[in-house]
Design a protein around this motif. Sequence first.
Motif, PDB file in Angstrom:
ATOM      1  N   SER A   1       0.822  -1.204   0.000  1.00 41.63           N
ATOM      2  CA  SER A   1       0.000   0.000   0.000  1.00 41.63           C
ATOM      3  C   SER A   1       0.859   1.258   0.000  1.00 41.63           C
ATOM      4  N   LEU A   2       1.897   1.273   0.818  1.00 40.35           N
ATOM      5  CA  LEU A   2       2.779   2.427   0.902  1.00 40.35           C
ATOM      6  C   LEU A   2       3.630   2.586  -0.358  1.00 40.35           C
ATOM      7  N   GLN A   3       4.146   1.492  -0.868  1.00 38.19           N
ATOM      8  CA  GLN A   3       5.018   1.558  -2.044  1.00 38.19           C
ATOM      9  C   GLN A   3       4.280   2.109  -3.263  1.00 38.19           C
ATOM     10  N   TYR A   4       3.025   1.704  -3.417  1.00 43.22           N
ATOM     11  CA  TYR A   4       2.285   2.054  -4.637  1.00 43.22           C
ATOM     12  C   TYR A   4       1.174   3.088  -4.406  1.00 43.22           C
ATOM     13  N   ARG A   5       1.113   3.672  -3.211  1.00 45.34           N
ATOM     14  CA  ARG A   5       0.134   4.734  -2.886  1.00 45.34           C
ATOM     15  C   ARG A   5      -1.300   4.290  -3.160  1.00 45.34           C
ATOM     16  N   ILE A   6      -1.644   3.124  -2.662  1.00 50.12           N
ATOM     17  CA  ILE A   6      -3.014   2.639  -2.821  1.00 50.12           C
ATOM     18  C   ILE A   6      -3.557   2.267  -1.449  1.00 50.12           C
ATOM     19  N   PRO A   7      -4.860   2.369  -1.248  1.00 49.47           N
ATOM     20  CA  PRO A   7      -5.433   1.987   0.051  1.00 49.47           C
ATOM     21  C   PRO A   7      -5.192   0.512   0.336  1.00 49.47           C
ATOM     22  N   VAL A   8      -4.865   0.214   1.577  1.00 46.15           N
ATOM     23  CA  VAL A   8      -4.583  -1.178   1.946  1.00 46.15           C
ATOM     24  C   VAL A   8      -5.809  -2.062   1.732  1.00 46.15           C
ATOM     25  N   GLU A   9      -6.999  -1.467   1.835  1.00 49.32           N
ATOM     26  CA  GLU A   9      -8.235  -2.243   1.624  1.00 49.32           C
ATOM     27  C   GLU A   9      -8.356  -2.752   0.190  1.00 49.32           C
ATOM     28  N   ASP A  10      -7.686  -2.070  -0.746  1.00 52.24           N
ATOM     29  CA  ASP A  10      -7.750  -2.480  -2.160  1.00 52.24           C
ATOM     30  C   ASP A  10      -6.887  -3.704  -2.456  1.00 52.24           C
ATOM     31  N   LEU A  11      -6.170  -4.193  -1.472  1.00 53.14           N
ATOM     32  CA  LEU A  11      -5.272  -5.333  -1.693  1.00 53.14           C
ATOM     33  C   LEU A  11      -5.860  -6.643  -1.163  1.00 53.14           C
ATOM     34  N   ALA A  12      -7.147  -6.795  -1.297  1.00 50.96           N
ATOM     35  CA  ALA A  12      -7.819  -8.026  -0.873  1.00 50.96           C
ATOM     36  C   ALA A  12      -7.676  -9.088  -1.959  1.00 50.96           C
ATOM     37  N   PRO A  13      -7.334 -10.318  -1.578  1.00 53.96           N
ATOM     38  CA  PRO A  13      -7.187 -11.383  -2.586  1.00 53.96           C
ATOM     39  C   PRO A  13      -8.536 -11.839  -3.131  1.00 53.96           C
ATOM     40  N   ASP A  14      -8.514 -12.345  -4.368  1.00 50.27           N
ATOM     41  CA  ASP A  14      -9.730 -12.921  -4.944  1.00 50.27           C
ATOM     42  C   ASP A  14      -9.904 -14.342  -4.423  1.00 50.27           C
ATOM     43  N   GLU A  15     -10.872 -15.077  -4.982  1.00 47.72           N
ATOM     44  CA  GLU A  15     -11.166 -16.436  -4.493  1.00 47.72           C
ATOM     45  C   GLU A  15     -10.003 -17.403  -4.698  1.00 47.72           C
ATOM     46  N   ASP A  16      -9.072 -17.063  -5.599  1.00 45.95           N
ATOM     47  CA  ASP A  16      -7.892 -17.898  -5.812  1.00 45.95           C
ATOM     48  C   ASP A  16      -6.684 -17.434  -5.004  1.00 45.95           C
ATOM     49  N   GLY A  17      -6.866 -16.390  -4.191  1.00 41.81           N
ATOM     50  CA  GLY A  17      -5.768 -15.873  -3.378  1.00 41.81           C
ATOM     51  C   GLY A  17      -4.864 -14.897  -4.117  1.00 41.81           C
ATOM     52  N   GLU A  61      10.676   9.716  -1.269  1.00 37.33           N
ATOM     53  CA  GLU A  61      11.700   9.106  -2.119  1.00 37.33           C
ATOM     54  C   GLU A  61      11.562   7.599  -2.060  1.00 37.33           C
ATOM     55  N   ARG A  62      11.592   6.980  -3.220  1.00 30.09           N
ATOM     56  CA  ARG A  62      11.568   5.524  -3.350  1.00 30.09           C
ATOM     57  C   ARG A  62      12.748   5.137  -4.235  1.00 30.09           C
ATOM     58  N   SER A  63      13.521   4.144  -3.802  1.00 29.62           N
ATOM     59  CA  SER A  63      14.672   3.732  -4.605  1.00 29.62           C
ATOM     60  C   SER A  63      14.247   2.675  -5.624  1.00 29.62           C
ATOM     61  N   GLU A  64      15.181   2.308  -6.471  1.00 30.47           N
ATOM     62  CA  GLU A  64      14.949   1.201  -7.393  1.00 30.47           C
ATOM     63  C   GLU A  64      14.785  -0.087  -6.596  1.00 30.47           C
ATOM     64  N   GLN A  91      18.984 -13.093  -7.685  1.00 29.36           N
ATOM     65  CA  GLN A  91      19.338 -14.229  -6.841  1.00 29.36           C
ATOM     66  C   GLN A  91      20.378 -13.774  -5.816  1.00 29.36           C
ATOM     67  N   GLY A  92      20.167 -14.177  -4.583  1.00 30.11           N
ATOM     68  CA  GLY A  92      21.111 -13.834  -3.528  1.00 30.11           C
ATOM     69  C   GLY A  92      20.916 -12.441  -2.958  1.00 30.11           C
ATOM     70  N   GLU A  93      19.816 -11.780  -3.318  1.00 33.57           N
ATOM     71  CA  GLU A  93      19.560 -10.433  -2.793  1.00 33.57           C
ATOM     72  C   GLU A  93      18.116 -10.328  -2.322  1.00 33.57           C
ATOM     73  N   MET A  94      17.933  -9.793  -1.121  1.00 35.77           N
ATOM     74  CA  MET A  94      16.594  -9.617  -0.574  1.00 35.77           C
ATOM     75  C   MET A  94      15.910  -8.455  -1.295  1.00 35.77           C
ATOM     76  N   VAL A  95      14.672  -8.680  -1.734  1.00 29.91           N
ATOM     77  CA  VAL A  95      13.895  -7.607  -2.343  1.00 29.91           C
ATOM     78  C   VAL A  95      13.452  -6.669  -1.233  1.00 29.91           C
ATOM     79  N   GLY A  96      13.632  -5.383  -1.438  1.00 27.34           N
ATOM     80  CA  GLY A  96      13.241  -4.418  -0.423  1.00 27.34           C
ATOM     81  C   GLY A  96      12.787  -3.116  -1.034  1.00 27.34           C
TER      82      GLY A  96
END
Length: 194
Positions: free
Chosen positions: A96-112, A151-154, A159-164
């Motif tokens: 939600s914070l990374q993409y500036r969208i309401p957290v409520e909009d991130l509900a999974p569908d019936e397939d998750g 500010e948001r970085s790239e 492989q071998g690097e944590m996504v952050g």
Amino acid sequence: MVNIIRAADLALVGSNGGAWVAPLGTAQPTDPAGAPTGAWLAIGAISEDGLTNGVDEDSEQFTPWGLNSPFRTVVTSSVRTFSFTAWETNRPIVKSLQYRIPVEDLAPDEDGIITFAETATAAPDRRAWLFDVYDGTVWERFFIPEGEITERSEVTYAQGEMVGYEWTISTYPDSSNNLVYHSYLAPEVEEHMS
């Protein structure tokens, strides 16, 4: 010779910490040492670089005619920032914070599966922020009533690097004209007051 007094119990090593976010207007938690509850959502794991509290100030110096040194300096800009890297990139509040969208909009569908789109028009996304830093029984808390990721970085997927998500949060004045509220505990502070 002067006796230099040092007190290791008054030093702080940021050995652990946490970050939380809540909707704009959420009050500071009343328990200064406890984990926040209610509207506060945890950011989760933060990279080993921890939290950086930045101060960026500009000033104007006034040097009168006939002198080589200024006789007055005025601060013209003073910005407070907090920077860290969020590692739990699939946590709903983090997306939600990374993409500036309401957290409520991130509900999974019936397939998750969760789907969303990035907008071409970024709207302001101010929220309340809370940062805690811990060193054993010593702690410090920063409450930001109005803050926004400016500010948001790239993001690297490798492989071998944590996504952050590496963020810098800028603070804005609240209705009392305050940017950051500080709380801290240091053991036996009274004995070190002299």
